[in-house]
Scaffold this active site. Sequence first.
Site, PDB file in Angstrom:
ATOM      1  N   GLU A  27       0.825  -1.207   0.000  1.00 49.38           N
ATOM      2  CA  GLU A  27       0.000   0.000   0.000  1.00 49.38           C
ATOM      3  C   GLU A  27       0.862   1.261   0.000  1.00 49.38           C
ATOM      4  OE1 GLU A  27      -3.681   2.204   2.405  1.00 49.38           O
ATOM      5  OE2 GLU A  27      -2.607   0.534   3.338  1.00 49.38           O
ATOM      6  N   LYS A  63      -2.779  -2.005  -2.815  1.00 54.14           N
ATOM      7  CA  LYS A  63      -3.840  -1.103  -2.354  1.00 54.14           C
ATOM      8  C   LYS A  63      -3.362   0.307  -2.654  1.00 54.14           C
ATOM      9  CE  LYS A  63      -6.694   0.223   1.609  1.00 54.14           C
ATOM     10  NZ  LYS A  63      -7.188  -0.159   2.951  1.00 54.14           N
TER      11      LYS A  63
END
Length: 295
Positions: free
Chosen positions: A176, A213
């Site tokens: 992420e 993400k």
Amino acid sequence: MNQDQLKRMSEGKGFIAALDQSGGSTPKALKNYGINEDRYSTDEEMFNLVHEMRTRIITSPSFTSQHILAAILFENTMERRIDDRLTADYLWEVKGIIPILKVDKGLAEEEDGVRPMKPIPGLDDLLARAKERHIFGTKMRSVIKKANPEGIKKIIDQQFEIGLKIAQAGLVPILEPEIDIYSSDKAECERIMKEEMKKHLAELPQDTRIMFKLSIPDKHGFYSDIMEDPHVIRVVALSGGYSRQEANERLSRSPGLIASFSRALSEGLNVDQTAGEFDRMLAQSIKEIYEASIT
């Protein structure tokens, strides 16, 4: 790795519920839920309250595998129980929802326009415990604020280095590298970051599987080529500070990108709502996020 969970994550329709607020973000999550800081005086009391909130969400009749693929948990939540089952077991065995664990320890100070992750002491032990508790994958967050090529390279190098270690432990890492939605050069950040991601993907061992993400990109379909890489199971999006309505609108314009929302998912939920009011609000949120994720 649970092959049924891998197949569901790869092919299923739905989104990921991010329920992983940690020590630093828990007070804000509780405040948004209607619980002010004067309601607790210790970390234990705070974590008890947030577990009650998460339990209320997870056990809601609206929180089902019909719309939700997975849920991201905080380490403290992984060690707690819902109806006498460890949280991950409750999610999968009762709800059919894949459990994922947040493993990062927060952000370091900004340098070169980015905030890398702090060191993660005891990661090997945490990964071993995660496997014992039937966790499918992990998530770790860093933040890009400026289009500084050196800083962005540092972020992506760190994400892949730790992600490869997690994959070797038998879990699926979600990388992420969030881009600040308020960055004045967000599109350039996205361009630089994607080039660094592609360099690392080209060097991964053939059997390594990962997820990303990412902040919702300015250019529609910008991460389509990343989604097609054989190493990538799924690319999911964080809401990043957008309201649920705006996040859903932006998400729906990026084919293949699905949600992994936290604040946008819980928006409108309140501790004082009746069971019916709470479930109706959550059901509406889930429906809207799901529809944006499958367009």
